[in-house]
Scaffold this motif. Structure first.
Motif, PDB file in Angstrom:
ATOM      1  N   TYR A   6       0.480  -1.325   0.446  1.00 42.92           N
ATOM      2  CA  TYR A   6       0.271   0.413   0.173  1.00 42.92           C
ATOM      3  C   TYR A   6       1.085   0.944  -0.560  1.00 42.92           C
ATOM      4  N   ALA A   7       1.701   1.493   0.487  1.00 41.79           N
ATOM      5  CA  ALA A   7       3.148   2.590   0.712  1.00 41.79           C
ATOM      6  C   ALA A   7       3.250   2.450  -0.582  1.00 41.79           C
ATOM      7  N   TYR A  35      -2.088  11.342  -0.213  1.00 35.36           N
ATOM      8  CA  TYR A  35      -1.947   9.822  -0.005  1.00 35.36           C
ATOM      9  C   TYR A  35      -2.398   8.881   2.059  1.00 35.36           C
ATOM     10  N   ILE A  39      -4.173   6.012   3.127  1.00 36.15           N
ATOM     11  CA  ILE A  39      -3.846   4.779   3.565  1.00 36.15           C
ATOM     12  C   ILE A  39      -4.303   4.558   4.926  1.00 36.15           C
ATOM     13  N   LEU A  79      -5.786   0.993   5.720  1.00 39.65           N
ATOM     14  CA  LEU A  79      -4.594  -0.126   6.007  1.00 39.65           C
ATOM     15  C   LEU A  79      -6.135  -1.267   7.412  1.00 39.65           C
TER      16      LEU A  79
END
Length: 214
Positions: free
Chosen positions: A78-79, A123, A127, A131
């Motif tokens: 995701y990062a 972003y 996240i 998450l």
């Protein structure tokens, strides 16, 4: 959601000190220890979602290591866009060896930093919301692939935006508490850092439960 319960449930377990201390000691092991602590949080999240009356688990070295590693991979994937957004900011100053005009380099640096930095901030916020939902998909399905079904994950966040916001705030508060262990030195740091993961797991679990019930 019960914000206060995420911070108080730990002390309702008769063996809370032993459980937190053991996880804290294990977390001192470089790299592996932090993965196990993350796995500890993921297991708490699973129990909260399942309405388990004993959300604070005993140490399960292999189980926590596996769950923590899966969560770490999910977080890393995701990062990746965040990493990509920061690359141009690091790259522009290198152009000074090719472009002699310092003003051009300066304007490029400011422009790229503003654009990429702004997008990275947006972003990062996204996240933070996604998450907990992605971890929830992991623990409810047992599949890492489910955590990458972006549409489903985003749909959960959209249905329970406020609970996930509360979860973010809860982990932020827990993060403020964790460094306080340094005041008590040694054992204090061990306990408060593990307590952070315990709070995170519980409040993430609450938020995900709200999302699937919405």
């Amino acid at each position: 959601m019960n914000f206060g319960q995420a911070f108080s449930y730990v002390f309702q377990d008769n063996d809370w000190f032993k459980k937190i201390l053991i996880i804290g000691l294990v977390s001192l092991v470089p790299i592996i220890g932090q993965i196990i602590a993350l796995g500890f949080a993921i297991e708490i999240m699973r129990r909260v979602i399942a309405n388990d009356p004993t959300p604070l688990p005993e140490l399960d070295f292999g189980g926590f290591l596996g769950k923590g590693f899966q969560a770490l991979i999910i977080g890393f994937v995701y990062a990746i866009p965040l990493i990509i957004l920061y690359l141009p900011i690091q790259f522009v100053p290198l152009l000074s060896s090719v472009v002699e005009n310092a003003d051009v380099i300066g304007y490029l640096t400011i422009g790229v930093s503003c654009i990429c930095g702004g997008l990275a901030f947006v972003y990062s916020v996204l996240i933070a919301f996604m998450l907990p939902a992605a971890y929830g998909k992991l623990v409810t399905t047992g599949s890492m692939g489910a955590a990458f079904r972006i549409g489903e994950v985003f749909g959960l966040v959209r249905k329970a935006l406020v609970p996930f916001l509360i979860a973010i705030l809860g982990t932020f508060v827990a993060g403020l508490i964790a460094p306080l262990g340094a005041i008590a030195c040694g054992i204090g740091v061990i306990l408060t850092s593990t307590y952070y993961f315990a709070v995170m797991g519980h409040i993430y679990g609450q938020a995900y439960r709200e999302a699937i019930q919405a």
